[in-house]
Design a protein around this motif. Structure first.
Motif, PDB file in Angstrom:
ATOM      1  N   PRO A  26       0.813  -1.226   0.000  1.00  0.00           N
ATOM      2  CA  PRO A  26       0.000   0.000   0.000  1.00  0.00           C
ATOM      3  C   PRO A  26       0.841   1.269   0.000  1.00  0.00           C
ATOM      4  O   PRO A  26       0.473   2.268  -0.648  1.00  0.00           O
ATOM      5  N   LEU A  27       1.963   1.235   0.696  1.00  0.00           N
ATOM      6  CA  LEU A  27       2.833   2.411   0.709  1.00  0.00           C
ATOM      7  C   LEU A  27       3.429   2.677  -0.678  1.00  0.00           C
ATOM      8  O   LEU A  27       3.527   3.834  -1.105  1.00  0.00           O
ATOM      9  N   LEU A  28       3.808   1.610  -1.391  1.00  0.00           N
ATOM     10  CA  LEU A  28       4.331   1.782  -2.751  1.00  0.00           C
ATOM     11  C   LEU A  28       3.252   2.299  -3.698  1.00  0.00           C
ATOM     12  O   LEU A  28       3.524   3.136  -4.569  1.00  0.00           O
ATOM     13  N   GLU A  29       2.014   1.794  -3.546  1.00  0.00           N
ATOM     14  CA  GLU A  29       0.906   2.273  -4.386  1.00  0.00           C
ATOM     15  C   GLU A  29       0.654   3.767  -4.144  1.00  0.00           C
ATOM     16  O   GLU A  29       0.483   4.531  -5.101  1.00  0.00           O
ATOM     17  N   ILE A  30       0.637   4.173  -2.890  1.00  0.00           N
ATOM     18  CA  ILE A  30       0.400   5.586  -2.559  1.00  0.00           C
ATOM     19  C   ILE A  30       1.547   6.445  -3.085  1.00  0.00           C
ATOM     20  O   ILE A  30       1.314   7.528  -3.650  1.00  0.00           O
ATOM     21  N   ALA A  31       2.774   5.955  -2.945  1.00  0.00           N
ATOM     22  CA  ALA A  31       3.932   6.724  -3.424  1.00  0.00           C
ATOM     23  C   ALA A  31       3.895   6.889  -4.943  1.00  0.00           C
ATOM     24  O   ALA A  31       4.180   7.977  -5.455  1.00  0.00           O
ATOM     25  N   THR A  32       3.518   5.837  -5.678  1.00  0.00           N
ATOM     26  CA  THR A  32       3.440   5.965  -7.140  1.00  0.00           C
ATOM     27  C   THR A  32       2.307   6.891  -7.553  1.00  0.00           C
ATOM     28  O   THR A  32       2.445   7.664  -8.507  1.00  0.00           O
ATOM     29  N   LEU A  33       1.170   6.825  -6.848  1.00  0.00           N
ATOM     30  CA  LEU A  33       0.057   7.722  -7.171  1.00  0.00           C
ATOM     31  C   LEU A  33       0.421   9.182  -6.908  1.00  0.00           C
ATOM     32  O   LEU A  33       0.100  10.065  -7.711  1.00  0.00           O
ATOM     33  N   VAL A  34       1.110   9.440  -5.806  1.00  0.00           N
ATOM     34  CA  VAL A  34       1.500  10.816  -5.484  1.00  0.00           C
ATOM     35  C   VAL A  34       2.527  11.325  -6.483  1.00  0.00           C
ATOM     36  O   VAL A  34       2.442  12.469  -6.965  1.00  0.00           O
ATOM     37  N   THR A  35       3.493  10.479  -6.832  1.00  0.00           N
ATOM     38  CA  THR A  35       4.513  10.882  -7.806  1.00  0.00           C
ATOM     39  C   THR A  35       3.896  11.146  -9.171  1.00  0.00           C
ATOM     40  O   THR A  35       4.230  12.133  -9.840  1.00  0.00           O
ATOM     41  N   LEU A  36       2.987  10.279  -9.581  1.00  0.00           N
ATOM     42  CA  LEU A  36       2.334  10.466 -10.877  1.00  0.00           C
ATOM     43  C   LEU A  36       1.437  11.700 -10.866  1.00  0.00           C
ATOM     44  O   LEU A  36       1.375  12.434 -11.865  1.00  0.00           O
ATOM     45  N   ALA A  37       0.770  11.960  -9.749  1.00  0.00           N
ATOM     46  CA  ALA A  37      -0.072  13.153  -9.633  1.00  0.00           C
ATOM     47  C   ALA A  37       0.777  14.420  -9.653  1.00  0.00           C
ATOM     48  O   ALA A  37       0.346  15.455 -10.173  1.00  0.00           O
ATOM     49  N   HIS A  38       1.971  14.353  -9.126  1.00  0.00           N
ATOM     50  CA  HIS A  38       2.870  15.503  -9.156  1.00  0.00           C
ATOM     51  C   HIS A  38       3.301  15.819 -10.589  1.00  0.00           C
ATOM     52  O   HIS A  38       3.403  16.987 -10.967  1.00  0.00           O
ATOM     53  N   HIS A  39       3.529  14.770 -11.394  1.00  0.00           N
ATOM     54  CA  HIS A  39       3.996  14.975 -12.765  1.00  0.00           C
ATOM     55  C   HIS A  39       2.854  15.250 -13.752  1.00  0.00           C
ATOM     56  O   HIS A  39       3.006  16.079 -14.654  1.00  0.00           O
ATOM     57  N   LEU A  40       1.726  14.539 -13.619  1.00  0.00           N
ATOM     58  CA  LEU A  40       0.642  14.679 -14.593  1.00  0.00           C
ATOM     59  C   LEU A  40      -0.503  15.558 -14.113  1.00  0.00           C
ATOM     60  O   LEU A  40      -1.249  16.094 -14.922  1.00  0.00           O
ATOM     61  N   GLY A  41      -0.690  15.633 -12.827  1.00  0.00           N
ATOM     62  CA  GLY A  41      -1.822  16.386 -12.280  1.00  0.00           C
ATOM     63  C   GLY A  41      -2.788  15.440 -11.593  1.00  0.00           C
ATOM     64  O   GLY A  41      -2.948  14.279 -11.988  1.00  0.00           O
ATOM     65  N   GLY A  42      -3.457  15.938 -10.590  1.00  0.00           N
ATOM     66  CA  GLY A  42      -4.360  15.117  -9.799  1.00  0.00           C
ATOM     67  C   GLY A  42      -5.582  14.639 -10.554  1.00  0.00           C
ATOM     68  O   GLY A  42      -6.036  13.514 -10.371  1.00  0.00           O
ATOM     69  N   GLY A  43      -6.124  15.485 -11.413  1.00  0.00           N
ATOM     70  CA  GLY A  43      -7.319  15.118 -12.172  1.00  0.00           C
ATOM     71  C   GLY A  43      -7.056  13.984 -13.145  1.00  0.00           C
ATOM     72  O   GLY A  43      -7.878  13.076 -13.296  1.00  0.00           O
ATOM     73  N   VAL A  44      -5.910  14.035 -13.799  1.00  0.00           N
ATOM     74  CA  VAL A  44      -5.563  12.980 -14.764  1.00  0.00           C
ATOM     75  C   VAL A  44      -5.375  11.646 -14.046  1.00  0.00           C
ATOM     76  O   VAL A  44      -5.848  10.606 -14.506  1.00  0.00           O
ATOM     77  N   VAL A  45      -4.706  11.672 -12.906  1.00  0.00           N
ATOM     78  CA  VAL A  45      -4.483  10.444 -12.139  1.00  0.00           C
ATOM     79  C   VAL A  45      -5.803   9.904 -11.606  1.00  0.00           C
ATOM     80  O   VAL A  45      -6.044   8.687 -11.621  1.00  0.00           O
ATOM     81  N   PHE A  46      -6.687  10.800 -11.155  1.00  0.00           N
ATOM     82  CA  PHE A  46      -7.993  10.369 -10.682  1.00  0.00           C
ATOM     83  C   PHE A  46      -8.785   9.688 -11.801  1.00  0.00           C
ATOM     84  O   PHE A  46      -9.398   8.635 -11.595  1.00  0.00           O
ATOM     85  N   LEU A  47      -8.767  10.282 -13.005  1.00  0.00           N
ATOM     86  CA  LEU A  47      -9.472   9.669 -14.139  1.00  0.00           C
ATOM     87  C   LEU A  47      -8.845   8.336 -14.540  1.00  0.00           C
ATOM     88  O   LEU A  47      -9.547   7.397 -14.917  1.00  0.00           O
ATOM     89  N   LEU A  48      -7.534   8.243 -14.442  1.00  0.00           N
ATOM     90  CA  LEU A  48      -6.847   6.997 -14.759  1.00  0.00           C
ATOM     91  C   LEU A  48      -7.240   5.892 -13.774  1.00  0.00           C
ATOM     92  O   LEU A  48      -7.542   4.763 -14.182  1.00  0.00           O
ATOM     93  N   VAL A  49      -7.266   6.217 -12.498  1.00  0.00           N
ATOM     94  CA  VAL A  49      -7.650   5.235 -11.475  1.00  0.00           C
ATOM     95  C   VAL A  49      -9.117   4.852 -11.631  1.00  0.00           C
ATOM     96  O   VAL A  49      -9.483   3.670 -11.515  1.00  0.00           O
ATOM     97  N   LEU A  50      -9.967   5.817 -11.928  1.00  0.00           N
ATOM     98  CA  LEU A  50     -11.383   5.539 -12.125  1.00  0.00           C
ATOM     99  C   LEU A  50     -11.605   4.646 -13.344  1.00  0.00           C
ATOM    100  O   LEU A  50     -12.371   3.679 -13.290  1.00  0.00           O
ATOM    101  N   ALA A  51     -10.916   4.950 -14.437  1.00  0.00           N
ATOM    102  CA  ALA A  51     -11.063   4.155 -15.659  1.00  0.00           C
ATOM    103  C   ALA A  51     -10.558   2.726 -15.451  1.00  0.00           C
ATOM    104  O   ALA A  51     -11.196   1.763 -15.902  1.00  0.00           O
TER     105      ALA A  51
END
Length: 142
Positions: free
Chosen positions: A12-37
């Protein structure tokens, strides 16, 4: 046993770290849509799990007698990848994609010809044709 427990705690810590890193680079909305899709894709795959069994059956029928062990495990891989897609996270999505890749495994012989025989093998033998004589000319087909 401790290694498995450690992996379960770190996942879970690795999943959260990858999501935060990806949100930092792409933006929170894009990561949210990716996770939702990916979650919707996983739910769809779990609901349509019969498709995996159908694909396995068609593959077995296409290949004839030679069946791969990995193709027999396709419905299980399909269901597990659907479950991994339904779990929110990037690492689980990558594992699900790896499970969906078409790996070729060792061929299993399902009671057909032996593995040493090839389609070019020739079976030699003798035959004779026996025709029944027609009793009269009206019974004979022209």
């Amino acid at each position: 046993m401790r290694a498995i427990l450690l992996l379960l705690l770190l996942y879970p810590l690795l999943e959260i770290a990858t999501l935060v890193t990806l949100a930092h680079h792409l933006g929170g909305g894009v990561v949210f849509l990716l996770v939702l899709a990916s979650s919707l894709l996983g739910i769809w795959m779990l609901r349509n799990q019969k498709l995996g069994a159908l694909l396995t059956l068609s593959s077995v029928l296409r290949q004839g007698q030679q069946v791969s062990l990995y193709s027999l495990l396709w419905p299980l891989r399909y269901a597990l990848s659907g479950l991994l897609f339904a779990i929110p996270g990037i690492l689980s999505d990558l594992l699900a994609i790896l499970l969906l890749l078409p790996f070729k495994g060792p061929a299993l012989n399902m009671g057909g010809p032996t593995a040493a025989s090839t389609p070019d093998d020739v079976i030699e033998g003798e035959f004779s044709r026996v025709d029944k004589p027609a009793a009269d000319q009206q019974q004979r087909l022209h």
